[in-house]
Design a protein around this motif. Structure first.
Motif, PDB file in Angstrom:
ATOM      1  N   PHE A 426      75.072  97.421  53.209  1.00 47.86           N
ATOM      2  CA  PHE A 426      76.275  97.693  53.369  1.00 47.86           C
ATOM      3  C   PHE A 426      76.927  97.222  54.886  1.00 47.86           C
ATOM      4  O   PHE A 426      76.027  96.730  55.731  1.00 47.86           O
ATOM      5  N   VAL A 427      78.383  97.183  55.002  1.00 43.84           N
ATOM      6  CA  VAL A 427      78.928  96.719  55.967  1.00 43.84           C
ATOM      7  C   VAL A 427      79.621  97.767  56.565  1.00 43.84           C
ATOM      8  O   VAL A 427      80.570  98.308  55.805  1.00 43.84           O
ATOM      9  N   PRO A 428      79.522  98.355  57.961  1.00 43.44           N
ATOM     10  CA  PRO A 428      80.090  99.434  58.381  1.00 43.44           C
ATOM     11  C   PRO A 428      81.516  99.381  58.348  1.00 43.44           C
ATOM     12  O   PRO A 428      82.164  98.108  58.793  1.00 43.44           O
ATOM     13  N   ASP A 429      82.109 100.559  58.174  1.00 47.75           N
ATOM     14  CA  ASP A 429      83.784 100.310  58.130  1.00 47.75           C
ATOM     15  C   ASP A 429      84.125 100.813  59.550  1.00 47.75           C
ATOM     16  O   ASP A 429      83.401 101.843  60.201  1.00 47.75           O
ATOM     17  N   PRO A 430      85.096 100.010  60.137  1.00 52.01           N
ATOM     18  CA  PRO A 430      85.162 100.447  61.875  1.00 52.01           C
ATOM     19  C   PRO A 430      85.942 101.788  62.013  1.00 52.01           C
ATOM     20  O   PRO A 430      85.931 102.317  63.063  1.00 52.01           O
ATOM     21  N   THR A 431      86.411 102.291  61.033  1.00 53.09           N
ATOM     22  CA  THR A 431      86.955 103.605  61.084  1.00 53.09           C
ATOM     23  C   THR A 431      85.749 104.911  60.880  1.00 53.09           C
ATOM     24  O   THR A 431      86.110 105.958  61.177  1.00 53.09           O
ATOM     25  N   TRP A 432      84.551 104.440  60.465  1.00 55.84           N
ATOM     26  CA  TRP A 432      83.659 105.559  60.312  1.00 55.84           C
ATOM     27  C   TRP A 432      82.955 105.924  61.608  1.00 55.84           C
ATOM     28  O   TRP A 432      82.614 105.150  62.497  1.00 55.84           O
ATOM     29  N   GLU A 433      83.034 107.273  61.822  1.00 55.68           N
ATOM     30  CA  GLU A 433      82.679 107.750  63.257  1.00 55.68           C
ATOM     31  C   GLU A 433      81.066 107.604  63.222  1.00 55.68           C
ATOM     32  O   GLU A 433      80.619 107.596  64.423  1.00 55.68           O
ATOM     33  N   ASN A 434      80.337 107.335  62.308  1.00 55.35           N
ATOM     34  CA  ASN A 434      78.855 107.084  62.411  1.00 55.35           C
ATOM     35  C   ASN A 434      78.419 106.134  63.189  1.00 55.35           C
ATOM     36  O   ASN A 434      77.401 105.785  63.936  1.00 55.35           O
TER      37      ASN A 434
END
Length: 483
Positions: A426-434
């Motif tokens: 997966f590629v992290p979404d910049p909006t994810w708080e994780n």
């Protein structure tokens, strides 16, 4: 020595001018008696016949083998046979000859008639030893013979001054008790032969002597050096205590455990007590300073705790993974799976790892019995971002792609280039708080795949072998440098 006529005329040397052999420089002429004819009448014809016979015998062309005179013939008769007439005698006796010892170096030469007189004085002629030892010695060698080789000479031993005969002196040599000889033990000393046994027993530097303390044997010249290091040699206590003396090998134990005069530090020296004094005062010091020693030990314990924590931190840094790839080996799979099925929310966490030397700090987690949508049917895997030492210098949010791979064991991939398995990315979404910069308390769950691999697939394919599973978590190496 007086020779008979037949002896000194036995072998004569003549110059070449009268030699029958013209090709040689000198010639040895054997003048031998001629056998007279059997009882001839002494008349003129007989004399003529004898002269003819003599001339025939003297001729150079006559045979070399001459008849020998009969035994027991008087010398006067032999002279008449050799010289049958005065003219022949005069011719022969006037012949020029060399000394019969010319090969030994005598240069005398003269008429034959003078040879006998010369031999009576010739230094190369052999004469009887005056000591009557039975030897025939040339006159020129007689002095040396009488002085050195005659077995009946009288000689005095140069060491004991006792007179011996020549043969007695030879037997005495090598046994004279007054002769100085080198020590048989090779100490380098010269001693009279008669005193050798006393020297070897009392004075020789190489004689063996036994150490009175350890019983070992040494040469006399090394015994003193051994005494300085002998482990059983008695020496006094260097602290001058009342005990002792002690064997050298036991002195250290005495100083360490027993010597009352030895200056020793306090038992709590490492804690900070500075007392140092004689051993017999140490016990009183310990009783009088119990409280102070306790305080020092408490402070020491605190310092040691800090040191232990620092060492643990240093060890953790040394064992930390900075490659951006974690290969997680999970052992005792069956036991942990059974435990996960009996306990709700049982989570396994991996050792932390970094994306680079100064990168993001991450940690993987796994729910063996699943989490969320995969609970009871799947294995769930997650990745979480932990607070790191260099978070202030990194770009946020975390944007590296992450790949989870569960390996099949003992099989090659379809392309033959590696192990087979199950992989999810997966590629992290910049909006994810994780994936924002973590606070002191990181996200409890992280981000991942609740249904990563089913329990049915785990049992059907060789993911588990020897009760062990391998999970790889890999961060995209193209973005490994985040600063």
């Amino acid at each position: 020595m007086v020779r008979s006529l037949s002896q000194w005329t036995k072998t004569l040397s003549f110059p070449a001018r009268i030699s029958p052999n013209r090709n040689s420089k000198d010639c040895n002429v054997n003048v031998l008696p001629i056998t007279p004819p059997p009882a001839p009448p002494r008349n003129k014809s007989t004399s003529t016949s004898s002269s003819s016979t003599m001339s025939s015998t003297s001729s150079p062309s006559s045979s070399s083998s001459s008849p020998t005179p009969p035994p027991n013939v008087p010398i006067t008769e032999i002279s008449q046979i050799i010289y049958p007439d005065p003219e022949s005698e005069k011719a022969i006796m006037g012949s020029l000859v060399f000394c019969i010892h010319h090969k030994q170096g005598c240069k005398w030469s003269d008429e034959l008639r003078k040879l006998k007189a010369h031999l009576n004085t010739c230094k190369h002629d052999a004469i009887q030893c005056p000591n009557k030892c039975g030897s025939q010695i040339p006159r020129v060698m007689m002095t040396d013979h009488l002085a050195f080789t005659c077995i009946l000479r009288r000689a005095i031993c140069e060491f004991c001054n006792v007179e011996f005969t020549g043969i007695g002196l030879e037997e005495h040599a090598g046994t004279c008790s007054s002769e100085p000889i080198y020590c048989e033990s090779k100490c380098g000393t010269r001693v009279l032969r008669g005193r050798m046994s006393i020297h070897r027993a009392k004075d020789c530097a190489k004689r063996l002597r036994r150490c009175p303390h350890c019983g070992r044997e040494f040469c006399a010249d090394t015994l003193a050096a051994h005494g300085a290091t002998c482990p059983r040699s008695p020496i006094p206590c260097p602290q001058r205590c009342d005990a002792g003396p002690f064997a050298r090998a036991d002195l250290d134990a005495h100083l360490r455990d027993e010597c009352k005069a030895l200056t020793v530090p306090c038992t709590f020296k490492e804690a900070g007590c500075r007392f140092k004094g004689p051993r017999h005062l140490l016990e009183a010091h310990l009783e009088a300073n119990t409280s102070a020693h306790l305080s020092l030990m408490v402070a020491l314990s605190g310092r040691q705790g800090q040191q232990i924590n620092m060492l643990k931190s240093a060890m953790a840094k040394l064992s930390t993974n900075y490659t951006g790839t974690l290969l997680w080996k999970i052992t005792d799979w069956s036991v942990k799976m059974q435990e996960a099925k009996t306990k709700d929310g049982l989570e396994l966490v991996s050792p932390p790892f970094y994306t680079s030397q100064y990168g993001y700090k991450l940690q993987a987690s796994m729910f063996l019995n699943g989490n969320g949508p995969g609970e009871g049917t799947h294995v769930s895997v997650y990745i979480k971002v932990l607070p790191g030492e260099y978070d202030a210098l990194l770009k946020w949010p975390f944007s590296h792609s992450v790949t989870f791979t569960l390996f099949e064991q003992g099989t090659l991939g379809s392309g033959g280039g590696g192990q087979g398995g199950v992989a999810e990315s997966f590629v992290p979404d910049p909006t994810w708080e994780n994936f924002q910069r973590p606070s002191t308390e990181p996200d409890a769950l992280g981000f991942g795949f609740p249904r990563f691999v089913s329990h049915e697939l785990l049992n059907r394919r060789p993911f588990v072998r020897d009760d062990t599973v391998f999970l790889r978590v890999k961060v995209d190496p193209s973005k490994i440098v985040a600063v």
